[in-house]
Design a protein around this motif. Structure first.
Motif, PDB file in Angstrom:
ATOM      1  N   SER A 226      39.392 109.482  95.239  1.00 50.99           N
ATOM      2  CA  SER A 226      38.206 109.672  94.396  1.00 50.99           C
ATOM      3  C   SER A 226      36.914 109.452  95.165  1.00 50.99           C
ATOM      4  N   MET A 227      37.011 109.058  96.425  1.00 55.54           N
ATOM      5  CA  MET A 227      35.833 108.641  97.181  1.00 55.54           C
ATOM      6  C   MET A 227      34.809 109.767  97.326  1.00 55.54           C
ATOM      7  N   PHE A 228      35.266 110.970  97.650  1.00 52.31           N
ATOM      8  CA  PHE A 228      34.317 112.074  97.862  1.00 52.31           C
ATOM      9  C   PHE A 228      33.527 112.370  96.593  1.00 52.31           C
TER      10      PHE A 228
ATOM     11  N   VAL B  32      36.489 108.372  87.126  1.00 49.99           N
ATOM     12  CA  VAL B  32      37.859 107.935  87.380  1.00 49.99           C
ATOM     13  C   VAL B  32      38.772 108.348  86.233  1.00 49.99           C
ATOM     14  N   ILE B  33      38.279 108.287  85.006  1.00 49.95           N
ATOM     15  CA  ILE B  33      39.082 108.745  83.863  1.00 49.95           C
ATOM     16  C   ILE B  33      39.458 110.211  84.033  1.00 49.95           C
ATOM     17  N   GLY B  34      38.464 111.034  84.340  1.00 52.79           N
ATOM     18  CA  GLY B  34      38.737 112.458  84.455  1.00 52.79           C
ATOM     19  C   GLY B  34      39.656 112.803  85.610  1.00 52.79           C
ATOM     20  N   ARG B  35      39.570 112.058  86.721  1.00 58.60           N
ATOM     21  CA  ARG B  35      40.371 112.409  87.888  1.00 58.60           C
ATOM     22  C   ARG B  35      41.711 111.691  87.929  1.00 58.60           C
TER      23      ARG B  35
ATOM     24  N   LEU C  29      34.881 101.399  93.980  1.00 59.31           N
ATOM     25  CA  LEU C  29      34.250 102.703  93.780  1.00 59.31           C
ATOM     26  C   LEU C  29      32.871 102.559  93.150  1.00 59.31           C
ATOM     27  N   THR C  30      32.715 101.593  92.264  1.00 57.70           N
ATOM     28  CA  THR C  30      31.406 101.365  91.652  1.00 57.70           C
ATOM     29  C   THR C  30      30.384 100.943  92.692  1.00 57.70           C
TER      30      THR C  30
END
Length: 273
Positions: A65-67, A118-121, A168-169
Motif C-alpha cells: 500500500s506504500m505507493f 487501506v479499506i479499499g485496497r 502508513l499513517t
C-alpha cells in the motif's frame, strides 16, 4: 394501539413484524461480531505467536500500500497548501501555512484518509479471502482438524493491521507535509523558514498523540469488520453464498468500515480536542 386496530390493518402488522425481525437480526449480528472480536483479541495476547504469517500480512497490508499512500499523501498536502494559502492571504497570515498543513494532516486527514485507502485496497481483499474460505468449507476443515481458525487465520491479520496502519499513517503525514512544502515554498514563494517555524510552534505532542490513537483504533475497525463479515458469510440473510455473496459481503464490509471510521473519528476528536 388496540389489538383490534392491528387486526384490521394487516399491512401495519406486517411492518411491525418486519421491524422486529430486522431488530433481532441486527442484535444477533452485533453480538456475533462482539464475540468474534473478543476471540481474536484473546488469541493475539496469548502464545504462541506465528511470526512468518504476520510478516506476510504486514507486507500485504503495508508494503504493497506504500505507493498509494505516498501519492495520496503528497497530493493531499499540496491541496491543503493551495487552499490554505488563498485563505490565509486574505488576512496576511501566510506565514502560518506550515502549521495549517501539519495540523490538518496529523489530526484529521492523515489517519482518516489512510484508513479509507487501506479499506479499499486491503480490507476488501481480507473480507473476500475469508469469505471464500467459508463457502469452500476451509474454515470448517480447520475446525475438524482441531486447528483454531481464530489463531491460524485471524490473529496474524489483526497484528499486521495494528502494526501497518499507524506506520502508513506516518508515511502519509510526511508525504503530505512534503507536498505542502513544495506548493508553499516553490509555487507561492512562502519563506521556507517561516513555513517550518510555524509548524514547529503550532504542532504539539497532543496533536501527534491524537493521530496515533486514531490510527490504532481505525486499524482495529478495519480488520475487525473486514474479517468478521467474511467469517459470518454463511449467516447472510440474503442467502447467496457463492461468488455473488462474497462480492456483496465485501462491498458491505467496505461501506460499514468506512462509516465506522468516520463516526469514530468524530467521537475521538470530540474527546481529545
Amino acid at each position: 394501539m388496540p389489538i383490534s386496530h392491528l387486526r384490521a390493518n394487516p399491512d401495519m402488522l406486517t411492518r411491525i413484524a418486519r421491524l422486529g425481525e430486522n431488530t433481532l437480526y441486527a442484535l444477533e449480528q452485533a453480538g456475533a461480531m462482539g464475540v468474534f472480536l473478543c476471540a481474536c483479541l484473546g488469541r493475539i495476547i496469548t502464545p504462541p505467536v506465528r511470526v512468518f504469517p504476520i510478516v506476510k500480512q504486514v507486507h500485504f497490508i503495508g508494503a504493497r500500500s506504500m505507493f498509494v499512500i505516498v501519492v495520496a499523501g503528497a497530493f493531499t498536502g499540496m491541496v491543503l497548501a493551495l487552499q490554505g494559502f488563498h485563505s490565509l492571504e486574505q488576512f496576511g497570515s501566510t506565514n502560518l501555512l506550515g502549521s495549517l498543513v501539519a495540523l490538518g494532516l496529523l489530526r484529521e486527514l492523515g489517519p482518516v484518509l489512510t484508513a479509507l485507502l487501506v479499506i479499499g485496497r486491503a480490507g476488501s481483499a481480507m473480507c473476500a479471502e475469508i469469505g471464500i474460505m467459508r463457502i469452500s468449507e476451509q474454515i470448517d476443515a480447520l475446525e475438524c482438524m482441531a486447528i483454531d481458525p481464530y489463531r491460524y487465520v485471524m490473529a496474524p491479520k489483526y497484528l499486521a493491521c495494528l502494526l501497518a496502519v499507524p506506520i502508513l499513517t506516518s508515511v502519509f503525514d510526511v508525504s503530505g507535509i512534503a507536498g505542502g512544502y513544495l506548493v508553499a515554498v516553490h509555487v507561492f514563494e512562502v519563506n521556507e523558514g517561516s513555513f517550518f517555524n510555524s509548524m514547529y510552534r503550532g504542532v504539539v505532542w497532543d496533536d501527534v498523540e491524537m493521530g496515533v490513537v486514531k490510527s490504532f483504533l481505525f486499524a482495529l475497525l478495519i480488520v475487525w469488520i473486514s474479517t468478521a463479515k467474511g467469517f459470518y458469510l454463511h449467516r447472510d440473510r440474503e442467502g447467496a453464498h457463492g461468488a455473488e455473496g462474497v462480492s456483496r459481503v465485501a462491498t458491505n464490509a467496505v461501506v460499514m468500515a468506512s462509516l465506522a471510521i468516520l463516526f469514530a473519528d468524530y467521537i475521538l476528536s470530540a474527546i481529545m480536542i
